[in-house]
Design a protein around this motif. Structure first.
Motif, PDB file in Angstrom:
ATOM      1  N   ASN A   1       0.487  14.033   3.902  1.00 24.24           N
ATOM      2  CA  ASN A   1      -0.730  13.515   4.507  1.00 24.24           C
ATOM      3  C   ASN A   1      -1.595  12.851   3.455  1.00 24.24           C
ATOM      4  N   GLY A   2      -2.038  11.625   3.726  1.00 23.34           N
ATOM      5  CA  GLY A   2      -2.998  10.970   2.858  1.00 23.34           C
ATOM      6  C   GLY A   2      -4.365  11.595   3.056  1.00 23.34           C
ATOM      7  N   THR A   3      -5.184  11.554   2.019  1.00 28.38           N
ATOM      8  CA  THR A   3      -6.511  12.157   2.094  1.00 28.38           C
ATOM      9  C   THR A   3      -7.616  11.121   2.139  1.00 28.38           C
TER      10      THR A   3
ATOM     11  N   ILE B   1      -3.176   6.585   0.073  1.00 31.99           N
ATOM     12  CA  ILE B   1      -3.080   7.557  -1.019  1.00 31.99           C
ATOM     13  C   ILE B   1      -3.466   6.852  -2.313  1.00 31.99           C
ATOM     14  N   ALA B   2      -4.572   7.264  -2.905  1.00 29.19           N
ATOM     15  CA  ALA B   2      -4.994   6.727  -4.196  1.00 29.19           C
ATOM     16  C   ALA B   2      -4.341   7.526  -5.320  1.00 29.19           C
TER      17      ALA B   2
ATOM     18  N   TYR C   1       0.831  -1.190   0.000  1.00 32.50           N
ATOM     19  CA  TYR C   1       0.000   0.000   0.000  1.00 32.50           C
ATOM     20  C   TYR C   1       0.867   1.242   0.000  1.00 32.50           C
ATOM     21  N   VAL C   2       0.291   2.344  -0.454  1.00 28.13           N
ATOM     22  CA  VAL C   2       0.928   3.651  -0.334  1.00 28.13           C
ATOM     23  C   VAL C   2       0.117   4.452   0.676  1.00 28.13           C
TER      24      VAL C   2
ATOM     25  N   ALA D   1      -4.375   2.007  -6.177  1.00 20.00           N
ATOM     26  CA  ALA D   1      -5.831   1.919  -6.224  1.00 20.00           C
ATOM     27  C   ALA D   1      -6.464   2.870  -5.211  1.00 20.00           C
ATOM     28  N   ALA D   2      -7.787   2.895  -5.169  1.00 22.85           N
ATOM     29  CA  ALA D   2      -8.507   3.807  -4.287  1.00 22.85           C
ATOM     30  C   ALA D   2      -8.163   3.576  -2.826  1.00 22.85           C
ATOM     31  N   ASN D   3      -7.792   2.324  -2.469  1.00 21.64           N
ATOM     32  CA  ASN D   3      -7.404   2.037  -1.085  1.00 21.64           C
ATOM     33  C   ASN D   3      -5.892   2.098  -0.891  1.00 21.64           C
TER      34      ASN D   3
END
Length: 292
Positions: A218-220, A110-111, A101-102, A140-142
């Motif tokens: 920061n991830g959104t 983070i998508a 994942y990112v 991806a979105a997740n």
């Protein structure tokens, strides 16, 4: 000359992070999360996501760590193909799947993050004339990504590794490398960093590896663009218009290879068809644009 990196540096820190992983295992068990991987690899977020339960934080996020930078090396090439599979029929080598994942530093996925991978073939050679074992994709979105490849070969002076550039939209590029555990050359490679070790296990005639990138942003949780949930390598927004000729770069435009644009007075040539988004300005994405 820079001071050589001691390959033993960071082992104490790594041990502390393993303790945090044990704490996460307890938390996951309490939340009835999915089973962990056999052989010491946890990959909690991945397993929890597969079980459709809330994903616990990655150890790196929990411990306040972000993924470290590493040198690009001499073999990076812009313009890699958009693909998640670097293997073709008859490709020699031991099969390897890398997934993860990112995340942002706040542990939010983070998508649409751009991940550009490149590596040596099974003999330790890089393709500098074409794009063998080179490719980019989008999370991806997740925040998930998956790369199908082979275990890279060795060449003089280095341990086994995979190069990657990771970039959240409208954010700086993280250039780093991923490493394999229990490699004899880890102890002699002056670039090797134990904090960048993947979790690896053998599956059938190949291997599965996992690594979660934590970017210093920061991830959104709901960035734009939103990649297709069925294919993490394919963003799926609708273009507003089509590129062509020499024009100013513009968000929402669908560009094809060969299109020429100007950005801040500089001319760029599109080397990979895509739809433009804020954050993917030509100087920020060498996988998509080449300065003329």
């Amino acid at each position: 000359m820079p001071t050589p990196h001691n390959p033993l540096d960071g082992l104490g820190e790594l041990a502390e992070r393993k303790i945090s992983r044990k704490g996460l295992l307890k938390a996951a068990a309490a939340a009835a999360a999915a089973p962990v991987l056999v052989g010491g690899g946890v990959a909690l977020a991945r397993e929890a996501a597969a079980a459709d339960v809330p994903a616990p934080l990655t150890p790196e996020c929990t411990d306040g760590h972000v993924t470290g930078e590493q040198i690009e090396g001499p073999y990076f090439k812009p313009g890699s193909p958009l693909r998640t599979n670097l293997v073709t029929s008859g490709t020699p080598g031991t099969p390897l799947t890398v997934s993860g994942y990112v995340f942002g530093r706040n542990c939010v996925p983070i998508a649409g993050a751009l991940l550009d991978f490149w590596q040596a073939d099974t003999n330790g050679n890089y393709d500098n004339s074409g794009y063998t074992f080179r490719g980019h994709q989008f999370s991806a979105a997740n925040g998930a990504y998956t790369l199908t490849t082979i275990i890279p070969g060795l060449y003089p002076g280095r341990t086994r590794h995979i190069h990657v550039k990771v970039q959240a939209p409208n954010q700086p590029i993280l250039t780093t490398q991923l490493y394999f555990p229990n490699e004899p050359r880890n102890a002699t490679d002056t670039i090797y960093d134990p904090a960048l070790l993947m979790t690896v296990r053998q599956v059938g005639n190949g291997s599965e590896a996992s690594f979660d990138f934590v970017l210093n942003v920061n991830g959104t949780g709901s960035p734009s663009p939103s990649p297709s949930s069925s294919n993490p390598g394919s963003p799926s927004p609708s273009p507003s218009n089509t590129g062509g000729g020499t024009t100013s770069w513009k968000v929402g435009t669908s560009y094809k290879a060969g299109d020429v644009v100007t950005y801040n007075g500089v001319t760029y040539v599109c080397i990979q068809g895509h739809i433009a988004y804020a954050g993917w300005e030509p100087p920020n994405v060498p996988a998509l644009w080449q300065r003329r």
